[in-house]
Scaffold this active site. Structure first.
Site, PDB file in Angstrom:
ATOM      1  N   GLY A 146      11.216   0.897   1.807  1.00  0.00           N
ATOM      2  CA  GLY A 146      12.198   1.577   0.955  1.00  0.00           C
ATOM      3  C   GLY A 146      13.632   1.229   1.291  1.00  0.00           C
ATOM      4  O   GLY A 146      14.559   1.899   0.844  1.00  0.00           O
ATOM      5  N   HIS A 182       0.244   6.218   6.808  1.00  0.00           N
ATOM      6  CA  HIS A 182       1.493   5.711   6.205  1.00  0.00           C
ATOM      7  C   HIS A 182       2.682   6.179   7.050  1.00  0.00           C
ATOM      8  O   HIS A 182       2.679   7.296   7.579  1.00  0.00           O
ATOM      9  CB  HIS A 182       1.626   6.199   4.760  1.00  0.00           C
ATOM     10  CG  HIS A 182       2.751   5.512   4.056  1.00  0.00           C
ATOM     11  ND1 HIS A 182       4.064   5.904   4.207  1.00  0.00           N
ATOM     12  CD2 HIS A 182       2.767   4.430   3.236  1.00  0.00           C
ATOM     13  CE1 HIS A 182       4.841   5.102   3.496  1.00  0.00           C
ATOM     14  NE2 HIS A 182       4.075   4.195   2.894  1.00  0.00           N
ATOM     15  N   GLU A 193       3.136  -2.465   7.714  1.00  0.00           N
ATOM     16  CA  GLU A 193       4.369  -2.020   7.063  1.00  0.00           C
ATOM     17  C   GLU A 193       5.418  -1.701   8.130  1.00  0.00           C
ATOM     18  O   GLU A 193       5.434  -0.592   8.685  1.00  0.00           O
ATOM     19  CB  GLU A 193       4.103  -0.750   6.254  1.00  0.00           C
ATOM     20  CG  GLU A 193       3.045  -0.932   5.182  1.00  0.00           C
ATOM     21  CD  GLU A 193       3.223   0.088   4.077  1.00  0.00           C
ATOM     22  OE1 GLU A 193       3.496  -0.319   2.952  1.00  0.00           O
ATOM     23  OE2 GLU A 193       3.121   1.293   4.348  1.00  0.00           O
ATOM     24  N   SER A 206       9.345  -3.132   1.024  1.00  0.00           N
ATOM     25  CA  SER A 206      10.272  -3.754   0.067  1.00  0.00           C
ATOM     26  C   SER A 206       9.727  -5.053  -0.516  1.00  0.00           C
ATOM     27  O   SER A 206      10.483  -5.989  -0.786  1.00  0.00           O
ATOM     28  CB  SER A 206      11.644  -3.966   0.710  1.00  0.00           C
ATOM     29  OG  SER A 206      12.185  -2.711   1.101  1.00  0.00           O
ATOM     30  N   GLU A 219       5.507   7.312   6.372  1.00  0.00           N
ATOM     31  CA  GLU A 219       6.137   8.578   5.991  1.00  0.00           C
ATOM     32  C   GLU A 219       5.321   9.764   6.494  1.00  0.00           C
ATOM     33  O   GLU A 219       5.863  10.815   6.831  1.00  0.00           O
ATOM     34  CB  GLU A 219       6.353   8.623   4.474  1.00  0.00           C
ATOM     35  CG  GLU A 219       7.520   7.713   4.090  1.00  0.00           C
ATOM     36  CD  GLU A 219       7.347   6.987   2.777  1.00  0.00           C
ATOM     37  OE1 GLU A 219       6.560   7.435   1.933  1.00  0.00           O
ATOM     38  OE2 GLU A 219       8.017   5.941   2.600  1.00  0.00           O
ATOM     39  N   GLY A 254       5.673   0.107  -2.763  1.00  0.00           N
ATOM     40  CA  GLY A 254       6.251   1.417  -3.079  1.00  0.00           C
ATOM     41  C   GLY A 254       7.133   1.332  -4.305  1.00  0.00           C
ATOM     42  O   GLY A 254       6.686   1.443  -5.443  1.00  0.00           O
ATOM     43  N   GLY A 255       8.433   1.103  -4.096  1.00  0.00           N
ATOM     44  CA  GLY A 255       9.405   1.123  -5.186  1.00  0.00           C
ATOM     45  C   GLY A 255       9.023   0.229  -6.364  1.00  0.00           C
ATOM     46  O   GLY A 255       9.113   0.656  -7.529  1.00  0.00           O
ATOM     47  N   ASN A 269       1.677   2.403  -4.169  1.00  0.00           N
ATOM     48  CA  ASN A 269       1.768   3.742  -3.582  1.00  0.00           C
ATOM     49  C   ASN A 269       2.887   4.469  -4.310  1.00  0.00           C
ATOM     50  O   ASN A 269       4.062   4.171  -4.097  1.00  0.00           O
ATOM     51  CB  ASN A 269       2.079   3.601  -2.078  1.00  0.00           C
ATOM     52  CG  ASN A 269       2.383   4.931  -1.426  1.00  0.00           C
ATOM     53  OD1 ASN A 269       2.139   5.991  -2.002  1.00  0.00           O
ATOM     54  ND2 ASN A 269       2.920   4.889  -0.213  1.00  0.00           N
ATOM     55  N   TRP A 270       2.498   5.388  -5.185  1.00  0.00           N
ATOM     56  CA  TRP A 270       3.504   6.040  -6.041  1.00  0.00           C
ATOM     57  C   TRP A 270       4.242   7.176  -5.326  1.00  0.00           C
ATOM     58  O   TRP A 270       5.170   7.762  -5.889  1.00  0.00           O
ATOM     59  CB  TRP A 270       2.835   6.564  -7.323  1.00  0.00           C
ATOM     60  CG  TRP A 270       2.294   5.466  -8.210  1.00  0.00           C
ATOM     61  CD1 TRP A 270       2.396   4.108  -8.000  1.00  0.00           C
ATOM     62  CD2 TRP A 270       1.582   5.624  -9.444  1.00  0.00           C
ATOM     63  NE1 TRP A 270       1.783   3.421  -9.028  1.00  0.00           N
ATOM     64  CE2 TRP A 270       1.275   4.329  -9.930  1.00  0.00           C
ATOM     65  CE3 TRP A 270       1.164   6.733 -10.181  1.00  0.00           C
ATOM     66  CZ2 TRP A 270       0.570   4.124 -11.115  1.00  0.00           C
ATOM     67  CZ3 TRP A 270       0.471   6.519 -11.371  1.00  0.00           C
ATOM     68  CH2 TRP A 270       0.183   5.234 -11.831  1.00  0.00           C
ATOM     69  N   LYS A 271       3.816   7.499  -4.127  1.00  0.00           N
ATOM     70  CA  LYS A 271       4.479   8.538  -3.313  1.00  0.00           C
ATOM     71  C   LYS A 271       4.661   9.830  -4.133  1.00  0.00           C
ATOM     72  O   LYS A 271       3.836  10.138  -4.981  1.00  0.00           O
ATOM     73  CB  LYS A 271       5.803   8.008  -2.758  1.00  0.00           C
ATOM     74  CG  LYS A 271       5.638   6.650  -2.073  1.00  0.00           C
ATOM     75  CD  LYS A 271       6.815   6.275  -1.251  1.00  0.00           C
ATOM     76  CE  LYS A 271       6.635   4.858  -0.730  1.00  0.00           C
ATOM     77  NZ  LYS A 271       7.628   4.487   0.250  1.00  0.00           N
TER      78      LYS A 271
HETATM   79  C1  PEP Z   1       5.339   1.861   1.071  1.00  0.00           C
HETATM   80  O1  PEP Z   1       5.803   2.987   1.102  1.00  0.00           O
HETATM   81  O2  PEP Z   1       4.143   1.681   1.355  1.00  0.00           O
HETATM   82  C2  PEP Z   1       6.232   0.772   0.709  1.00  0.00           C
HETATM   83  C3  PEP Z   1       5.885  -0.433   1.036  1.00  0.00           C
HETATM   84  O3  PEP Z   1       7.391   1.110   0.056  1.00  0.00           O
HETATM   85  P1  PEP Z   1       8.503   0.078  -0.511  1.00  0.00           P
HETATM   86  O4  PEP Z   1       7.770  -1.028  -1.225  1.00  0.00           O
HETATM   87  O5  PEP Z   1       9.355   0.882  -1.416  1.00  0.00           O
HETATM   88  O6  PEP Z   1       9.241  -0.447   0.683  1.00  0.00           O
END
Ligand code: PEP
Length: 251
Positions: free
Chosen positions: A170, A94, A164, A210, A96, A231-232, A10-12
């Site tokens: 994040g 999600h 999640e 994470s 966010e 994500g990251g 997920n490149w956000k």
């Molecule tokens: C996400 O936003 O779906 C996610 C899992 O982010 P991160 O891996 O950065 O925690």
């Protein structure tokens, strides 16, 4: 019940067009074939990233959509528009979108219905906030978010749940393998209650929060963890591919 692990990035709201194309090409070049690999770029880069991964085994995804088919919905993007660009899966719910953009549960449910009914694979995200975990409400929160799904869903291969925990997204703080497995097993029980056990056994349940090359294998090795939503660590070719490779042989 063997389930092919699914690792999706997920490149956000990150990356320029050029850096998105570079990332996509790097992933496409070396993505393992025995794991389902997907990337969800920002809307404006979907077309370019679709061209960059064309002919590879990387699935193109979207981070969001609107539930209406077309019309006067300024700024929104429909499922049909996504399909026109070659999108194969779309996220809904999600954290966010739920907690930063304040998308209510009934809107999340409409979007999940539109994604599935429109023929895409649905990755429906669920997860509790830290205060909800501390108040022992994790399973209630997750159950109510799974219940946003319509019972019209009849193909378990086009339904993916991403668990999640909001406190892990994040933050660098990950659920332990045991915490993840407990909630994943509960999600599968909830799916079996809504549909049936055979259906539930075929649905992939990703962990997100994470996840990185160091913790991915332990998490994905849990019996009910079938990959990750990343994500990251999805923003760099080497870390994303390391997570994809950690999912190999975990069936
Ligand atoms: C996400 O936003 O779906 C996610 C899992 O982010 P991160 O891996 O950065 O925690």
């Amino acid at each position: 019940m063997p389930r092919t692990p699914f690792v999706a990035g997920n490149w956000k709201m990150n990356l320029t067009k050029a850096s998105a194309i570079d990332l996509a090409k790097g992933i496409a070049k070396a993505a393992p074939a025995d794991v389902q690999v997907g990337v969800a770029p920002p809307f404006v880069h979907i077309d370019a990233v679709g061209q960059a991964v064309a002919g590879s085994n990387v699935h193109l995804g979207a981070q969001d959509c609107y539930f209406q088919k077309n019309g006067a919905f300024t700024g929104e993007i429909s499922v049909e528009m996504l399909k026109d660009l070659g999108v194969k899966f779309c996220l809904t719910g999600h954290s966010e979108r739920r907690h930063v953009i304040k998308e209510p549960s009934d809107l999340v449910a409409e979007k999940a219905d539109a994604v599935y009914s429109g023929g895409l694979t649905l990755i429906h995200c669920v997860g509790e906030k830290l205060e909800q975990r501390d108040a022992n409400e994790t399973l209630d929160v997750v159950r109510s978010q799974v219940n946003e799904l319509t019972s019209k869903i009849d193909d378990p291969h086009r339904l993916v749940i991403a668990y999640e925990p909001v406190w892990a997204i994040g933050t660098g703080r990950t659920a332990s393998d045991a915490q993840a497995q407990e909630v994943h097993a509960f999600i599968r029980e909830t799916l079996a209650f809504i549909w049936n056990k055979d259906f539930a056994d075929r649905v992939r349940i990703q962990y997100g929060g994470s996840m990185n090359p160091a913790n991915a294998r332990g998490l994905i090795n849990q019996p009910d963890v079938d990959g990750g939503l990343i994500g990251g660590a999805a923003l760099k070719v080497d870390t994303f591919l390391a997570v994809c490779n950690a999912a190999r042989g975990t069936i």
